[in-house]
Design an enzyme around this catalytic site. Structure first.
Site, PDB file in Angstrom:
ATOM      1  CE1 TYR A 143      21.797  57.788  60.308  1.00  0.00           C
ATOM      2  CE2 TYR A 143      24.180  57.866  60.243  1.00  0.00           C
ATOM      3  CZ  TYR A 143      23.008  57.234  60.626  1.00  0.00           C
ATOM      4  OH  TYR A 143      23.070  56.060  61.326  1.00  0.00           O
ATOM      5  CE  LYS A 188      13.558  45.651  55.813  1.00  0.00           C
ATOM      6  NZ  LYS A 188      13.662  44.255  56.317  1.00  0.00           N
ATOM      7  CG  ASP A 221      16.101  42.176  57.428  1.00  0.00           C
ATOM      8  OD1 ASP A 221      16.627  42.388  56.314  1.00  0.00           O
ATOM      9  OD2 ASP A 221      14.925  41.807  57.544  1.00  0.00           O
ATOM     10  CG  ASP A 245      26.376  54.707  61.836  1.00  0.00           C
ATOM     11  OD1 ASP A 245      27.480  54.398  62.324  1.00  0.00           O
ATOM     12  OD2 ASP A 245      25.619  55.555  62.341  1.00  0.00           O
ATOM     13  CG  ASP A 249      29.866  50.871  65.180  1.00  0.00           C
ATOM     14  OD1 ASP A 249      30.774  51.353  64.476  1.00  0.00           O
ATOM     15  OD2 ASP A 249      29.392  51.449  66.174  1.00  0.00           O
TER      16      ASP A 249
END
Ligand code: NAD
Length: 364
Positions: A143, A188, A221, A245, A249
């Site tokens: 970001y 990852k 994942d 992020d 959530d």
């Protein structure tokens, strides 16, 4: 002499002032029970600050936050300021504040109150014992890297440096040490170079500085599946900005209700920014029905992480649990109860008062 703490209140927009007010009164009720003194000052941020000064983070607000022991925020934004063509937006105030205070670690605990399992989309047996903390890196990664757009090609850049990884992992590892002693690092690393640096850095730091904390690495994942299938297995989860992020959530949905979840943003010092994870809920603002518990629980995090008042923090958390045990619910949770439980629906102020009545009971 009681400890005096300087707290900046940023009520913000929509339901923000309603939930912050209940939280302030709750802290005032708590103070004499734990020999504390709070010195509260209110400052504008977000939409109301744009209306007053033209800026979503006026200089006075930022200066006060830089001097405070801790900051408690309601929420910012709403339809009045939502015009995307305007260059000044309420949310910019919050982003600028986090950046200016160097708040690089975002902590979001997810605890399932047994009284509220019916609010979750998951089956009760999967939720049993869920008590986890997600620590998200907040000021780096995808970001904040260089980006380009316009024309037929666009790109973003995911950069992490070792010091950036180390500092957020330290926050997560210290939290794990105070909890159940387990840290799950999410990356990852099978694809991304930045994730391989992340993983090496985490492995080395944990071996050197936190050998007593159990470490596991999980690919992002796979993590999204584990969080749904076996959420109770996790204690502290740490990850970079974008993965965090998404995971925060997803983890919030385990609880099923926006009105219950607190958060903290921390940097190098003790000063932190505390806020509920929900927004300004313009659809219910001004009606006196907003659930104040996420903000009240954010104040408990403030007592724990910025002020070092663990007993007072636990007193708030236990008073909230007792209010739920007794069947009190704000309208967002009106239909949520165990089969044999009677529920009484109450407004924002009444819920605050009920929590405060259990605080007093706790100390006595
Ligand atoms: P929201 O969280 O404000 O509301 C989503 C839904 O949850 C609404 O139906 C609302 O009534 C309900 N809800 C939220 N908090 C509640 C509470 N404490 N008690 C009872 N019900 C509650 O999200 P949204 O509608 O997407 O956003 C509204 C505004 O808030 C937007 O301007 C958005 O940009 C802003 N926002 C701000 C923050 C922040 O300040 N950190 C975070 C998210 C959204």
């Amino acid at each position: 002499m009681p400890n005096t703490y300087h707290i900046v209140l940023l009520p913000g927009d929509g339901i923000g002032p309603e939930v912050v007010r209940e939280t302030r009164i709750t802290l005032e009720a708590l103070a004499p029970l734990y020999d504390l003194t709070f010195d509260f000052t209110n400052y504008p941020i977000g939409g109301n600050a744009i209306d007053e000064t033209g800026s979503p983070l006026p200089d006075d607000t930022l200066a006060a936050c830089q001097q405070a022991d801790a900051i408690l925020l309601g929420a910012v934004g709403g339809p009045k300021w939502a015009d995307p063509t305007k260059s000044v937006q309420p949310e910019q105030g919050l982003l600028k504040l986090r950046k200016a205070l160097g708040l690089y670690a975002n902590l979001r605990p997810v605890r399932i109150f047994p009284q509220l399992t019916a609010a979750s989309p998951l089956r009760p047996e999967i939720l049993q014992g869920v008590d986890l903390l997600v620590v998200r890196e907040l000021t780096g990664g995808l970001y904040f890297g260089p980006r380009q757009e316009g024309g037929e090609e666009a790109y973003d850049t995911l950069i992490y440096t070792r010091p950036e990884v180390e500092r957020v992992v330290r926050v997560a590892a210290r939290a794990a040490r105070q909890r159940r002693g387990k840290l799950t690092s999410v990356d990852k690393a099978n694809v991304l170079a930045s994730s391989r640096l992340w993983r090496q850095t985490v492995t080395r730091l944990m071996a050197e500085a936190f050998p007593d904390v159990t470490l596991e690495h999980v690919l992002v994942d796979a993590m999204t599946m584990h969080l749904i299938r076996r959420p109770a297995d996790f204690d502290v989860i740490v990850s970079g900005n974008m993965f965090g992020d998404i995971i925060t959530d997803e983890a919030a949905m385990l609880a099923g209700s926006m009105g219950m979840l607190p958060s903290a943003s921390l940097g190098d010092g003790a000063r932190g920014l505390y806020e509920p994870i929900h927004g300004s809920a313009p659809d219910i603002a001004g009606q006196g029905v907003a659930n104040p518990l996420a903000t009240i629980l954010s104040a408990a995090m403030m007592l724990r992480h910025s002020l070092g008042e663990e007993d007072a923090a636990r007193a708030i958390e236990s008073a909230v649990a007792r209010a739920l045990d007794a069947g009190y619910r704000t309208p967002d949770l009106a239909g949520v109860a165990e089969p044999d439980q009677t529920v009484e629906v109450v407004g924002t102020e009444a819920m605050g008062e009920i929590v405060r009545s259990y605080l007093a009971g706790e100390s006595g």
